[in-house]
Design a protein around this motif. Structure first.
Motif, mmCIF file in Angstrom:
data_model
loop_
_atom_site.group_PDB
_atom_site.id
_atom_site.type_symbol
_atom_site.label_atom_id
_atom_site.label_comp_id
_atom_site.label_asym_id
_atom_site.label_seq_id
_atom_site.Cartn_x
_atom_site.Cartn_y
_atom_site.Cartn_z
ATOM 1 N N LEU A 24 45.379 67.338 -1.201
ATOM 2 C CA LEU A 24 46.532 68.212 -1.041
ATOM 3 C C LEU A 24 46.175 69.638 -1.445
ATOM 4 O O LEU A 24 45.580 69.864 -2.498
ATOM 5 N N TYR A 25 46.565 70.602 -0.614
ATOM 6 C CA TYR A 25 46.370 72.033 -0.889
ATOM 7 C C TYR A 25 47.749 72.672 -0.969
ATOM 8 O O TYR A 25 48.640 72.334 -0.193
ATOM 9 N N THR A 26 47.926 73.591 -1.903
ATOM 10 C CA THR A 26 49.168 74.355 -1.964
ATOM 11 C C THR A 26 48.846 75.808 -1.670
ATOM 12 O O THR A 26 47.893 76.368 -2.201
ATOM 13 N N LEU A 27 49.655 76.396 -0.815
ATOM 14 C CA LEU A 27 49.491 77.791 -0.405
ATOM 15 C C LEU A 27 50.770 78.530 -0.764
ATOM 16 O O LEU A 27 51.840 77.923 -0.847
ATOM 17 N N THR A 28 50.674 79.822 -0.940
ATOM 18 C CA THR A 28 51.850 80.640 -1.231
ATOM 19 C C THR A 28 51.922 81.774 -0.216
ATOM 20 O O THR A 28 50.917 82.430 0.054
ATOM 21 N N THR A 29 53.115 81.971 0.341
ATOM 22 C CA THR A 29 53.278 83.068 1.296
ATOM 23 C C THR A 29 53.178 84.406 0.568
ATOM 24 O O THR A 29 53.604 84.539 -0.585
ATOM 25 N N ASP A 30 52.608 85.392 1.256
ATOM 26 C CA ASP A 30 52.476 86.732 0.670
ATOM 27 C C ASP A 30 53.768 87.519 0.871
ATOM 28 O O ASP A 30 54.783 86.970 1.312
ATOM 29 N N ALA A 31 53.746 88.806 0.572
ATOM 30 C CA ALA A 31 54.941 89.653 0.675
ATOM 31 C C ALA A 31 55.485 89.712 2.095
ATOM 32 O O ALA A 31 56.673 89.967 2.303
ATOM 33 N N SER A 32 54.632 89.448 3.088
ATOM 34 C CA SER A 32 55.049 89.455 4.492
ATOM 35 C C SER A 32 55.421 88.067 4.991
ATOM 36 O O SER A 32 55.629 87.876 6.189
ATOM 37 N N GLY A 33 55.456 87.079 4.094
ATOM 38 C CA GLY A 33 55.792 85.713 4.485
ATOM 39 C C GLY A 33 54.634 84.961 5.120
ATOM 40 O O GLY A 33 54.792 83.842 5.589
ATOM 41 N N PHE A 34 53.446 85.563 5.109
ATOM 42 C CA PHE A 34 52.274 84.997 5.782
ATOM 43 C C PHE A 34 51.480 84.112 4.830
ATOM 44 O O PHE A 34 51.387 84.385 3.642
ATOM 45 N N ILE B 83 47.614 81.719 4.800
ATOM 46 C CA ILE B 83 46.370 81.390 5.482
ATOM 47 C C ILE B 83 45.507 80.552 4.537
ATOM 48 O O ILE B 83 45.485 80.784 3.337
ATOM 49 N N SER B 84 44.842 79.568 5.121
ATOM 50 C CA SER B 84 43.930 78.731 4.356
ATOM 51 C C SER B 84 42.815 78.289 5.291
ATOM 52 O O SER B 84 43.070 77.653 6.317
ATOM 53 N N GLY B 85 41.578 78.619 4.948
ATOM 54 C CA GLY B 85 40.438 78.299 5.799
ATOM 55 C C GLY B 85 39.474 77.351 5.133
ATOM 56 O O GLY B 85 39.638 76.959 3.975
ATOM 57 N N GLY B 86 38.448 76.985 5.876
ATOM 58 C CA GLY B 86 37.389 76.140 5.353
ATOM 59 C C GLY B 86 37.713 74.658 5.362
ATOM 60 O O GLY B 86 37.108 73.886 4.624
ATOM 61 N N HIS B 87 38.657 74.229 6.195
ATOM 62 C CA HIS B 87 39.061 72.828 6.224
ATOM 63 C C HIS B 87 38.235 72.042 7.241
ATOM 64 O O HIS B 87 37.916 72.536 8.321
ATOM 65 N N SER B 88 37.943 70.804 6.892
ATOM 66 C CA SER B 88 37.182 69.940 7.789
ATOM 67 C C SER B 88 38.062 69.464 8.941
ATOM 68 O O SER B 88 39.288 69.498 8.861
ATOM 69 N N ALA B 89 37.418 69.039 10.011
ATOM 70 C CA ALA B 89 38.147 68.444 11.127
ATOM 71 C C ALA B 89 38.789 67.161 10.629
ATOM 72 O O ALA B 89 38.127 66.298 10.065
ATOM 73 N N ALA B 90 40.102 67.054 10.787
ATOM 74 C CA ALA B 90 40.828 65.895 10.270
ATOM 75 C C ALA B 90 42.266 65.958 10.762
ATOM 76 O O ALA B 90 42.679 66.904 11.438
ATOM 77 N N ASN B 91 43.039 64.966 10.364
ATOM 78 C CA ASN B 91 44.471 64.930 10.609
ATOM 79 C C ASN B 91 45.159 65.489 9.361
ATOM 80 O O ASN B 91 44.841 65.079 8.245
ATOM 81 N N TYR B 92 46.083 66.421 9.554
ATOM 82 C CA TYR B 92 46.760 67.100 8.447
ATOM 83 C C TYR B 92 48.275 66.978 8.583
ATOM 84 O O TYR B 92 48.797 66.855 9.693
ATOM 85 N N THR B 93 48.945 67.067 7.454
ATOM 86 C CA THR B 93 50.399 67.178 7.417
ATOM 87 C C THR B 93 50.740 68.448 6.657
ATOM 88 O O THR B 93 50.174 68.719 5.597
ATOM 89 N N LEU B 94 51.666 69.225 7.220
ATOM 90 C CA LEU B 94 52.075 70.500 6.630
ATOM 91 C C LEU B 94 53.581 70.457 6.412
ATOM 92 O O LEU B 94 54.311 69.954 7.260
ATOM 93 N N TRP B 95 54.046 70.973 5.263
ATOM 94 C CA TRP B 95 55.469 71.048 5.003
ATOM 95 C C TRP B 95 55.748 72.139 3.986
ATOM 96 O O TRP B 95 54.843 72.702 3.380
ATOM 97 N N THR B 96 57.023 72.429 3.810
ATOM 98 C CA THR B 96 57.466 73.426 2.845
ATOM 99 C C THR B 96 58.753 72.943 2.200
ATOM 100 O O THR B 96 59.423 72.058 2.746
#
Length: 156
Positions: A64-74, A76-89
């Protein structure tokens, strides 16, 4: 054949036939925004949502990775292996998600990432209180529409 030419020939063959060590990685990026009109698209008058948490789970590795939106609501997260992912907020109480999966409460979006993919995933959220005349009772439709327009013009 002289030793230095033999060495060059061996290196050339090795470069041609050995697998590359270059890592081609997937990148996830997107925008979280207040989708006031619920159309699933960020319109010019809709606010981006800063400092919101986005969750990204690699289902193949159970990481599991947690990301935080910046001041513009954007985000980004890179360097991930080819796989099946689930994204939510997180979806605040009294709100619903409008994109990429619409519905009340937390909505999970599953996506396959291939190496070298850049996957754009926008997350629209809207307040269900005062944004839909269908949710308001005992108010005539025309008056409800006027109240919603007034609410919209004051940025909620």
């Amino acid at each position: 054949m002289k030793p230095k030419y033999l060495l060059k020939a061996i290196l050339l063959i090795a470069c041609l036939f050995l697998p590359s060590r270059q890592t081609l990685a997937a990148t996830f990026q997107g925008l979280k925004f207040n989708d006031f009109n619920g159309n699933g698209v960020k319109d010019a008058d809709e606010q981006a949502l800063a400092n919101h948490t986005i969750y990204l789970k690699n289902n193949d590795l159970d990481s599991l990775y947690t990301l935080t939106t910046d001041a513009s609501g954007f985000f980004i997260s890179g360097g991930h292996s080819a796989a099946n992912y689930t994204l939510w907020t997180d979806i605040p109480a009294g709100s619903e998600q409008t994109t990429p999966v619409a519905g009340a409460g937390i909505q999970y979006y599953t996506i396959d990432a291939n190496q070298n993919d850049t996957l754009d995933v926008n997350l629209g959220v809207r307040e269900t209180i005062f944004t839909s005349c269908n949710a308001v009772t005992e108010i005539p439709q025309a008056q409800c529409n006027t109240l919603v327009a007034l609410y919209d013009s004051t940025d909620g």
